[in-house]
Design an enzyme around this catalytic site. Structure first.
Site, short mmCIF file in Angstrom:
data_model
loop_
_atom_site.label_atom_id
_atom_site.label_comp_id
_atom_site.label_asym_id
_atom_site.label_seq_id
_atom_site.Cartn_x
_atom_site.Cartn_y
_atom_site.Cartn_z
N ASN A 9 0.86 -1.19 0.00
CA ASN A 9 0.00 0.00 0.00
C ASN A 9 0.90 1.24 0.00
O ASN A 9 1.52 1.55 1.01
CB ASN A 9 -0.89 -0.05 1.25
CG ASN A 9 -1.71 1.22 1.45
OD1 ASN A 9 -1.83 2.05 0.54
ND2 ASN A 9 -2.29 1.36 2.63
N TRP A 10 0.94 1.92 -1.14
CA TRP A 10 1.84 3.08 -1.27
C TRP A 10 1.26 4.34 -0.60
O TRP A 10 1.92 5.36 -0.57
CB TRP A 10 2.14 3.36 -2.74
CG TRP A 10 2.89 2.25 -3.44
CD1 TRP A 10 3.35 1.08 -2.89
CD2 TRP A 10 3.26 2.20 -4.83
NE1 TRP A 10 3.97 0.32 -3.85
CE2 TRP A 10 3.94 0.98 -5.04
CE3 TRP A 10 3.09 3.07 -5.91
CZ2 TRP A 10 4.44 0.62 -6.30
CZ3 TRP A 10 3.58 2.71 -7.15
CH2 TRP A 10 4.25 1.49 -7.34
N LYS A 11 0.03 4.25 -0.18
CA LYS A 11 -0.64 5.39 0.47
C LYS A 11 -0.49 6.67 -0.38
O LYS A 11 -0.48 6.58 -1.60
CB LYS A 11 -0.10 5.59 1.89
CG LYS A 11 -0.17 4.32 2.72
CD LYS A 11 0.03 4.58 4.18
CE LYS A 11 0.07 3.26 4.92
NZ LYS A 11 0.03 3.44 6.37
N HIS A 94 -9.41 0.95 5.41
CA HIS A 94 -8.10 1.10 6.06
C HIS A 94 -8.29 2.00 7.28
O HIS A 94 -9.10 2.93 7.26
CB HIS A 94 -7.11 1.72 5.06
CG HIS A 94 -5.70 1.71 5.58
ND1 HIS A 94 -5.25 2.63 6.49
CD2 HIS A 94 -4.67 0.87 5.34
CE1 HIS A 94 -3.99 2.35 6.79
NE2 HIS A 94 -3.61 1.29 6.10
N GLU A 96 -6.72 4.39 8.42
CA GLU A 96 -6.56 5.84 8.20
C GLU A 96 -7.86 6.43 7.64
O GLU A 96 -8.18 7.59 7.91
CB GLU A 96 -5.37 6.08 7.25
CG GLU A 96 -4.05 5.83 7.96
CD GLU A 96 -2.92 5.34 7.08
OE1 GLU A 96 -3.02 5.44 5.84
OE2 GLU A 96 -1.92 4.83 7.63
N GLU A 166 -5.14 -5.45 10.74
CA GLU A 166 -4.11 -4.44 10.93
C GLU A 166 -4.32 -3.76 12.29
O GLU A 166 -5.15 -2.84 12.39
CB GLU A 166 -4.19 -3.39 9.83
CG GLU A 166 -3.96 -3.93 8.44
CD GLU A 166 -3.41 -2.86 7.52
OE1 GLU A 166 -2.31 -3.04 7.00
OE2 GLU A 166 -4.08 -1.83 7.35
N GLY A 172 2.67 1.82 10.80
CA GLY A 172 3.59 2.93 10.62
C GLY A 172 4.34 3.31 11.89
O GLY A 172 4.97 4.36 11.95
N SER A 211 3.65 -2.65 10.21
CA SER A 211 5.12 -2.66 10.28
C SER A 211 5.74 -3.98 9.85
O SER A 211 6.73 -4.43 10.43
CB SER A 211 5.60 -2.25 11.68
OG SER A 211 5.16 -0.93 11.97
N GLY A 232 2.82 -1.35 4.29
CA GLY A 232 2.85 0.08 4.00
C GLY A 232 4.26 0.53 3.68
O GLY A 232 4.78 0.32 2.59
N GLY A 233 4.91 1.12 4.68
CA GLY A 233 6.22 1.75 4.49
C GLY A 233 7.23 0.90 3.73
O GLY A 233 7.90 1.38 2.81
C1 PEP Z 1 -0.69 -0.07 6.27
O1 PEP Z 1 -0.82 1.12 6.18
O2 PEP Z 1 -1.57 -0.81 5.80
C2 PEP Z 1 0.49 -0.58 6.95
C3 PEP Z 1 0.45 -1.81 7.39
O3 PEP Z 1 1.55 0.28 7.10
P1 PEP Z 1 3.01 -0.08 7.69
O4 PEP Z 1 3.46 -1.35 7.02
O5 PEP Z 1 3.86 1.10 7.31
O6 PEP Z 1 2.84 -0.25 9.15
#
Ligand code: PEP
Length: 250
Positions: A9-11, A94, A96, A166, A172, A211, A232-233
């Site tokens: 997920n590049w957000k 998600h 967010e 999640e 994050g 993460s 994500g990251g």
């Molecule tokens: C996400 O936003 O779905 C996520 C899991 O982010 P990260 O891997 O950066 O925690």
């Protein structure tokens, strides 16, 4: 046998230059056939990513409108438009979007249905906050999020869906649920679904997100009810993402 799925997920990240660099890195990766790898860019880059990576990666979207048909809904993107440009999955709920944008369970159910109407795979994200975990409410929160969706769209709709667990406190933050903590929730999700349909519970892929990185992926993906990851990251680095995909295939 569930085929593992790893989705990046590049957000809201990326410029034309940085996306071109990331895409070039991803195009050069050796990936195991046994794993389905997906990338989920900003809408802006969907067509570019489909054109350049669409043969080897599933391409997804981070959100879709509450209706599948295009029409008068300023600022939104319809699920049929996403499928027209080559998307095949879409994130729904998600954390967010639940907490910052304020999407309710009712809105999410409409989006989930709109995704299915357009032939997209909805990836329903569920997860508890730190306060909820500390209060011992993790499983009841997940049960409520899941139960609300099942009540609105029906269990059969999950035959074509994916679930991503999640924990909000792990997104994050660098904090990851331990493999056992994650497994416990994944098993509870599967058992909740089994109460409605054993077949759907057995077939559905439940991803872990929070993460995930190359260093912790193999241990997480080694758990029996963890069928891959939502990343994500770490998905913004092609080599790291490649290593995570390979961990899902090992
Ligand atoms: C996400 O936003 O779905 C996520 C899991 O982010 P990260 O891997 O950066 O925690």
């Amino acid at each position: 046998m569930r085929r593992p799925l790893v989705a990046g997920n590049w957000k809201m990240h990326g410029t034309r230059a940085s996306v071109a660099e990331l895409v070039a890195g991803l195009a050069g990766l050796e990936l195991p056939e046994s794993v389905e790898a997906a990338v989920i860019p900003s809408f802006l880059f969907t067509e570019y990513v489909v054109a350049n990576l669409g043969k080897r990666f599933v391409v997804g979207a981070q959100d879709c409108a509450i209706q599948s048909a295009q029409g008068a809904l300023t600022g939104e993107v319809a699920s049929t438009q996403l499928s027209d440009v080559g998307c095949s999955l879409v994130l729904i709920g998600h954390s967010e979007r639940r907490s910052i944008i304020g999407e309710s369970d009712e809105i999410l159910a409409q989006k989930f249905s709109a995704a299915l109407d357009a032939g997209l795979v909805p990836v329903l994200c569920v997860g508890e906050s730190l306060a909820q975990r500390e209060a011992g409410k993790t499983l009841s929160v997940i049960d409520e999020q899941l139960g609300s969706m099942i009540a609105q769209v029906g269990i059969e709709a999950f035959a074509r869906a994916v679930i991503a667990y999640e924990p909000v406190w792990a997104i994050g933050t660098g904090l990851t649920a331990s493999p056992q903590q994650a497994q416990d929730v994944h098993a509870a999700i599967r058992s909740r679904l089994a109460g409605e349909s054993a077949e759907i519970a057995q077939g559905i892929r439940i991803l872990y997100g929070g993460s995930v990185k190359a260093a912790n992926a193999a241990e997480l993906f080694g758990m029996p009810d963890i069928d891959g990851g939502l990343v994500g990251g770490a998905s913004l680095n092609a080599d790291e993402f490649g290593a995570i995909c390979r961990a899902a295939g090992s």
